[in-house]
Design a protein around this motif. Sequence first.
Motif, short mmCIF file in Angstrom:
data_model
loop_
_atom_site.label_atom_id
_atom_site.label_comp_id
_atom_site.label_asym_id
_atom_site.label_seq_id
_atom_site.Cartn_x
_atom_site.Cartn_y
_atom_site.Cartn_z
N ALA B 53 4.63 -9.49 4.46
CA ALA B 53 3.52 -8.58 5.02
C ALA B 53 2.04 -8.18 5.21
O ALA B 53 0.94 -7.80 5.80
CB ALA B 53 4.02 -7.38 4.71
N GLY B 54 1.81 -8.60 4.09
CA GLY B 54 0.06 -8.20 3.79
C GLY B 54 -0.47 -8.20 2.74
O GLY B 54 -1.61 -7.52 2.56
N ARG B 55 0.06 -7.32 1.82
CA ARG B 55 -0.60 -6.61 0.94
C ARG B 55 -1.56 -7.20 0.22
O ARG B 55 -1.27 -8.58 -0.67
CB ARG B 55 0.52 -6.05 -0.17
N GLU B 56 -2.58 -6.78 -0.11
CA GLU B 56 -3.93 -7.27 -0.53
C GLU B 56 -3.44 -7.28 -2.13
O GLU B 56 -4.97 -8.49 -2.91
CB GLU B 56 -5.24 -6.67 -0.15
N PRO B 76 -5.14 -10.11 8.65
CA PRO B 76 -4.84 -8.77 7.30
C PRO B 76 -3.86 -7.98 8.50
O PRO B 76 -3.39 -8.36 9.22
CB PRO B 76 -5.93 -7.60 8.35
N PRO B 77 -2.74 -6.79 7.43
CA PRO B 77 -2.06 -6.81 7.13
C PRO B 77 -1.50 -5.96 9.10
O PRO B 77 -0.61 -6.04 9.66
CB PRO B 77 -1.98 -6.02 6.63
N GLU B 78 -2.46 -5.29 9.30
CA GLU B 78 -2.25 -5.15 11.12
C GLU B 78 -1.94 -5.60 11.83
O GLU B 78 -0.85 -5.45 12.89
CB GLU B 78 -3.18 -4.28 11.23
N ALA B 81 1.48 -6.84 11.99
CA ALA B 81 2.34 -5.80 12.04
C ALA B 81 2.38 -5.67 14.08
O ALA B 81 3.08 -5.80 14.22
CB ALA B 81 1.88 -4.96 12.01
#
Lengths: 449, 262
Positions: B53-56, B76-78, B81
């Motif tokens: 999901a991209g959690r940094e 990036p996470p957005e 999504a």
Amino acid sequence: MTLPAGTRDRYLAEFERVGGSRKGRPAWLRRLRDEALARFLASGFPTVKHEDWKYTGLAAIEQGEFEAAGADGGDLSPADIAGILPGEEADRHVLVFLDGRYRPELSTRRDLPSGAHLGSLTGALGGEFDGLVPYFSRSAETAFTDLNTMLMEDGVFLHLAKDVRVPEPIYLLFLMSPAARPVMAHPRNLIIAGENSGVTVVEQYAGRGDSGYFVNSVTDISAGRDATVSHFRFQEEGPSACHVAALRARQGAGSRFAAHSASFGALLSRHDVHAVLDGEGAECLLNGLYLGNGRQHVDHFTTIDHAKPSCASREYFHGILNDRARGVFRGRVIVRKDAQKTDARQTNRNLLLSKESEADSRPQLEIHADDVKCTHGATTGPLDEEKLFYMRSRGIDEASAKGLLTYAFADEVLRRFDLPVLRSALEEKLLAWIPETRRVQEFLRETGQ
Amino acid sequence: MSGNPMLSIENLHAAIDGKPILRGVNLSVRAGEVHAIMGPNGSGKSTLANVVAGRERYEVRAGSVRYEGRDLLSMPPEERAKEGIFLAFQHPVEIPGVTNLSFLKAALNAVRKHRGLQELDVVEFRGMVLERIRLVEMDEELLLRAVNDGFSGGEKKRNEILQLAVLEPKLAILDETDSGLDIDALKVVAKGVNRLRSPERGIIVVTHYQRLLNYIVPDFVHVLSEGQIVRSGGRELALELEERGYGWVHAPDTANGGEARP
């Protein structure tokens, strides 16, 4: 902590000028002024060695070479005033003080219910309200309230007789003109709300232009038995201004007092709130938002004194600090020995938007009764990474997510401003202040929140 | 169930706060498949879900993750999504000050805009949300509250599934959605997920317990242990795990490199 000779001479000359033009005033006031002068000359301005001023240096005020503002004040029309007041509101009373002086031609006076008196304080002193002396003698004096007592020339006097309720809000606008030299003003307001009376008062402080000046105001409120007093304060002084204010309230049994505060302006600001719950079943709400960017320094120094049993107090202060700004909060809650069944809650949260910003938060509970509920909580830090990630994982871009979380953090406080016109105006100001404002505005528009 | 995988994870190593968690995970998920990732606490299940999901906070140290042929780790996470990845959080976050309905709308607008679709107008949006909220049997009142603010554990999980149902992602990852749910809530959540099963959608169900898999029946089950997939199989593997515990699967099943292809 003696005063530098130049500062001392300036304040002495100012004291002579103010006192000199007030020779006909009541003797008790003259005496209070003399006492305040004596204390001020002995102590001078507090330094950071003073516990109550630990985080707030006053060099900008001490070395400011402020003089009394002139009487000219520049050209202002009622339309200018309408542009400065928050929002559109037909039914409100507006009293305008320009550079510390009441300006009737800029003010809007409406009919008041009988038993309500609203006017300039100087007019009330020595006249039919001469019995005001008890309200001027406060125990919680500071160097700045002393300075105010010494030098105050005008302000608002509001008196409500028993059962009198003023339906419309009363706006007090304290406006400073751009000036070529550093000027100062010391507004003094007195609000006496009789038994079971009710009123909403908005104090707004604003500066025109970015010249340096010093405003040092004192507002004393007395809320009688079962009275309801809602006080709102919106401080939007100019970017080079120094602003010091004290709000002191004494509450009777069953009274409800709310003090909402939004501190957005001034280079250096300090707001002291001192509420004494002096009758059983009184309720007090202190609700404040402060914003700082650039090199702003914003200090809130609050005291809630539970002197009698079964009183409740709620205190919520949120601060947002960006750039090199610094926020200071002190929340003192005193529960006296006899104040059983006290219910006091306090929260101070600070949001740091930059690495160089700083917040000092100091809750201070002094509890001398045993059957009480007292809680406090303080947090300081950057935006919550978990919240940011949650929003981003739903497709909301990082800048919008940051802006929205910042807005929401501040709006938690503004939502308690139960004066819709002021609240929306402050939300607009907040939006304009937030770094990612455009995206936040889009979000609010698109989602209709 | 053919063609290129939607999600392809190869030799993924990830750490948190300097501590290695994933130590070479391999996994492919094709559209239409439901994969269950099981494993004991600390095995790296949630880390895997969050890295996708991209959690940094998680630092990817080696390996690759490709999604629809693109390098997922550089997004990036957005962006992920908007490209159709959805993570149902194990611990959904409270966001005071932002109403649930506004949040849903902003999220849906972001995804729809990205897909070149018209934003829904107020009436269409409300209609859609009210339809989907029935699916998860969630109280409509919760739409007007701040996101997850003061929600019970069960309400938070339902709210995640509501978001899932509204956003209609291509790849849905459920991170321990069953934890803390009673059996009735679990059935509701499973019903919501099952309704989203489709040939176009991939689903990864991360869970500690077999229980949820009685209701969301997976096509594949993988066992994660100490940061590696040590065994893969069909749904019967989950039943076996329930019976025998995780003790017997510790040794990495290296015959196929942990790859989930039967």
